[in-house]
Design an enzyme around this catalytic site. Structure first.
Site, PDB file in Angstrom:
ATOM      1  N   CYS A  71       0.469   3.456   3.354  1.00 56.11           N
ATOM      2  CA  CYS A  71       0.860   2.982   4.683  1.00 56.11           C
ATOM      3  C   CYS A  71       2.184   3.631   5.121  1.00 56.11           C
ATOM      4  O   CYS A  71       3.023   3.989   4.289  1.00 56.11           O
ATOM      5  CB  CYS A  71       1.012   1.458   4.683  1.00 56.11           C
ATOM      6  SG  CYS A  71      -0.539   0.573   4.974  1.00 56.11           S
ATOM      7  N   HIS A 126      -6.947   1.950   1.965  1.00 58.11           N
ATOM      8  CA  HIS A 126      -6.364   2.667   3.104  1.00 58.11           C
ATOM      9  C   HIS A 126      -7.226   3.907   3.405  1.00 58.11           C
ATOM     10  O   HIS A 126      -7.609   4.629   2.494  1.00 58.11           O
ATOM     11  CB  HIS A 126      -4.920   3.094   2.780  1.00 58.11           C
ATOM     12  CG  HIS A 126      -4.164   3.556   3.978  1.00 58.11           C
ATOM     13  ND1 HIS A 126      -3.189   2.801   4.587  1.00 58.11           N
ATOM     14  CD2 HIS A 126      -4.280   4.681   4.725  1.00 58.11           C
ATOM     15  CE1 HIS A 126      -2.720   3.453   5.636  1.00 58.11           C
ATOM     16  NE2 HIS A 126      -3.379   4.606   5.740  1.00 58.11           N
ATOM     17  N   GLN A 162      -9.137  13.346  -0.032  1.00 57.08           N
ATOM     18  CA  GLN A 162      -8.349  14.222  -0.894  1.00 57.08           C
ATOM     19  C   GLN A 162      -8.763  15.672  -0.713  1.00 57.08           C
ATOM     20  O   GLN A 162      -9.855  15.963  -0.222  1.00 57.08           O
ATOM     21  CB  GLN A 162      -8.551  13.832  -2.360  1.00 57.08           C
ATOM     22  CG  GLN A 162      -8.109  12.421  -2.680  1.00 57.08           C
ATOM     23  CD  GLN A 162      -8.172  12.143  -4.170  1.00 57.08           C
ATOM     24  OE1 GLN A 162      -7.578  12.863  -4.975  1.00 57.08           O
ATOM     25  NE2 GLN A 162      -8.903  11.123  -4.548  1.00 57.08           N
ATOM     26  N   SER A 222      -9.455   3.193  -5.499  1.00 57.02           N
ATOM     27  CA  SER A 222      -8.554   2.096  -5.815  1.00 57.02           C
ATOM     28  C   SER A 222      -7.781   1.585  -4.600  1.00 57.02           C
ATOM     29  O   SER A 222      -7.242   0.495  -4.633  1.00 57.02           O
ATOM     30  CB  SER A 222      -7.571   2.547  -6.899  1.00 57.02           C
ATOM     31  OG  SER A 222      -6.958   3.767  -6.506  1.00 57.02           O
ATOM     32  N   ASN A 280     -13.577   9.551  -1.232  1.00 57.88           N
ATOM     33  CA  ASN A 280     -14.215   8.489  -2.003  1.00 57.88           C
ATOM     34  C   ASN A 280     -13.962   7.217  -1.242  1.00 57.88           C
ATOM     35  O   ASN A 280     -12.811   6.821  -1.087  1.00 57.88           O
ATOM     36  CB  ASN A 280     -13.542   8.347  -3.370  1.00 57.88           C
ATOM     37  CG  ASN A 280     -14.306   9.062  -4.443  1.00 57.88           C
ATOM     38  OD1 ASN A 280     -15.476   9.387  -4.275  1.00 57.88           O
ATOM     39  ND2 ASN A 280     -13.649   9.304  -5.543  1.00 57.88           N
ATOM     40  N   HIS A 283      -4.136   0.574   8.215  1.00 61.80           N
ATOM     41  CA  HIS A 283      -4.655   0.219   6.890  1.00 61.80           C
ATOM     42  C   HIS A 283      -6.040  -0.434   6.960  1.00 61.80           C
ATOM     43  O   HIS A 283      -6.828  -0.356   6.008  1.00 61.80           O
ATOM     44  CB  HIS A 283      -3.652  -0.739   6.217  1.00 61.80           C
ATOM     45  CG  HIS A 283      -3.986  -1.102   4.809  1.00 61.80           C
ATOM     46  ND1 HIS A 283      -3.646  -0.302   3.738  1.00 61.80           N
ATOM     47  CD2 HIS A 283      -4.641  -2.178   4.290  1.00 61.80           C
ATOM     48  CE1 HIS A 283      -4.068  -0.876   2.614  1.00 61.80           C
ATOM     49  NE2 HIS A 283      -4.673  -2.008   2.931  1.00 61.80           N
ATOM     50  N   CYS A 338       0.838  -1.207   0.000  1.00 66.78           N
ATOM     51  CA  CYS A 338       0.000   0.000   0.000  1.00 66.78           C
ATOM     52  C   CYS A 338       0.872   1.256   0.000  1.00 66.78           C
ATOM     53  O   CYS A 338       1.703   1.442   0.880  1.00 66.78           O
ATOM     54  CB  CYS A 338      -0.911  -0.009   1.225  1.00 66.78           C
ATOM     55  SG  CYS A 338      -1.761   1.556   1.487  1.00 66.78           S
ATOM     56  N   HIS A 385      -8.384   7.249   3.594  1.00 68.45           N
ATOM     57  CA  HIS A 385      -7.826   8.520   3.130  1.00 68.45           C
ATOM     58  C   HIS A 385      -8.852   9.334   2.361  1.00 68.45           C
ATOM     59  O   HIS A 385      -9.851   8.802   1.889  1.00 68.45           O
ATOM     60  CB  HIS A 385      -6.601   8.275   2.240  1.00 68.45           C
ATOM     61  CG  HIS A 385      -6.934   7.756   0.869  1.00 68.45           C
ATOM     62  ND1 HIS A 385      -7.339   6.459   0.636  1.00 68.45           N
ATOM     63  CD2 HIS A 385      -6.946   8.371  -0.333  1.00 68.45           C
ATOM     64  CE1 HIS A 385      -7.564   6.290  -0.655  1.00 68.45           C
ATOM     65  NE2 HIS A 385      -7.346   7.447  -1.277  1.00 68.45           N
TER      66      HIS A 385
HETATM   67 ZN   LIG Z   1      -2.289   1.245   3.713  1.00 67.11          ZN
END
Ligand SMILES: [Zn+2]
Length: 339
Positions: free
Chosen positions: A54, A164, A168, A161, A153, A113, A51, A166
């Site tokens: 990570c 993890h 934006q 995609s 998203n 993660h 990832c 996250h």
């Molecule tokens: Zn990750």
């Protein structure tokens, strides 16, 4: 509530965008014949070597992520907007274009993660809110930047995609379409009535209590009257706040609590990690008087009636206007029961 709204086709007005949504409550009971996707509820590891988000891992451009402990932010290696794109415009009859500059960042919510916002507690989410505040202030303070769009998203079904946790931030020189519509609607209302459009709407919702999911001292979570997505929701501050930078530490915590309550309830609807796109709409950073703005966070989840059956925006919705079957009131009632 007027019983016609529960039984007959009608359209509802979105006060924030000035657009209509078609509602068809009589169809909510028709049998479903549609696509069934495989559900993926597998447990993820807390750290994944492959990832790029990570802690301690190397990103595609060769940079190594620090061993971060809570929130980690970096400038997007494959940004949709360029900071140093030259100024130009095309004004050739009916062919019109203009240059657009911007800065895009990635915000990792946690080094873990395996988690999503729904698995994090309000104290952990408060750190994400602090990071959003800092970025809004810093990016917004840049002369290039007149609007800062914070969004997430979540889920492969939303085209995300990487699992993890996250989000934006895309910040740019001009107002994107959705923000521009809301800017106009709120400004017109404020000029005419001398009060906040969303503040007045919230007062009406708090009185009716038909679409409220949760509230604390500073925030309300509700299904907006004009919701398009089956389980669309909105988090709105009770006091008139133009942007997240107007929140003090305590309010930032209460905002984090509202996010936590909603995302946890979402996961219980279909017993799955609930996918959605969420975003914060708030005052532009163009240096103008934006006191008509009342910031809010919207969640647009695609799922319709199971972890694998999602709503499609096709046909009439592409060519006419958005449409929904289950009413905002029914959806609010369902989610309220899971809080
Ligand atoms: Zn990750």
């Amino acid at each position: 509530m007027s019983t016609e709204l529960e039984d007959y086709s009608h359209k509802r007005f979105n006060i924030l965008t000035g657009e209509w949504v078609l509602v068809s409550p009589h169809r909510a009971k028709r049998p479903w014949q549609g696509q069934n996707e495989a559900v993926n509820n597998e447990k993820r590891p807390t750290h994944d070597e492959s990832c790029y988000l990570c802690a301690g891992n190397t990103r595609i451009n060769g940079e190594v992520n620090p061993k971060y402990e809570d929130v980690f932010i970096f400038t997007n290696d494959f940004a949709a907007l360029q900071k140093d794109s030259p100024d130009f415009s095309v004004d050739d009859g009916l062919l019109i274009a203009q240059s657009e500059k911007g800065i895009c960042k990635v915000v990792c919510f946690s080094p873990d993660h395996s988690k999503s916002l729904a698995d994090m507690d309000a104290n952990e989410i408060q750190k994400v809110v602090f990071a959003w505040q800092k970025e809004y202030k810093e990016l917004g303070g840049n002369d290039l930047i007149n609007y800062v769009q914070i969004f997430e998203n979540k889920g492969a079904v939303m085209g995300c995609s990487n699992p993890h946790p996250h989000g934006q931030i895309w910040s740019q020189s001009t107002l994107p379409n959705e923000v521009d519509k809301k800017n106009t609607q709120q400004l017109n209302y404020h000029q005419k009535n001398g009060s906040s459009l969303l503040g007045d709407y919230l007062a009406q919702e708090l009185e009716k209590k038909e679409r409220i999911i949760f509230e604390n001292d500073a925030f309300v979570v509700l299904i907006p009257f004009w919701a398009v997505w089956p389980f669309e929701a909105m988090i709105v501050p009770k006091a008139h706040k133009s942007s997240i930078s107007d929140l003090n530490e305590e309010e930032a915590y209460l905002y984090a609590e509202a996010i936590s309550v909603l995302t946890k309830a979402y996961d219980k609807i279909f017993n799955t990690s609930f996918p959605y796109s969420s975003g914060i709409h708030q005052a532009p950073t163009n240096g103008e008087d934006n006191s008509h703005w009342h910031f809010h966070m919207s969640f647009y989840p695609p799922l319709l009636r199971s972890a694998s059956v999602k709503k499609f925006m096709v046909g009439y919705e592409m060519f006419g206007s958005p449409q929904r079957d289950i009413t905002a009131e029914k959806a609010a009632q369902m989610i309220r029961g899971l809080v």
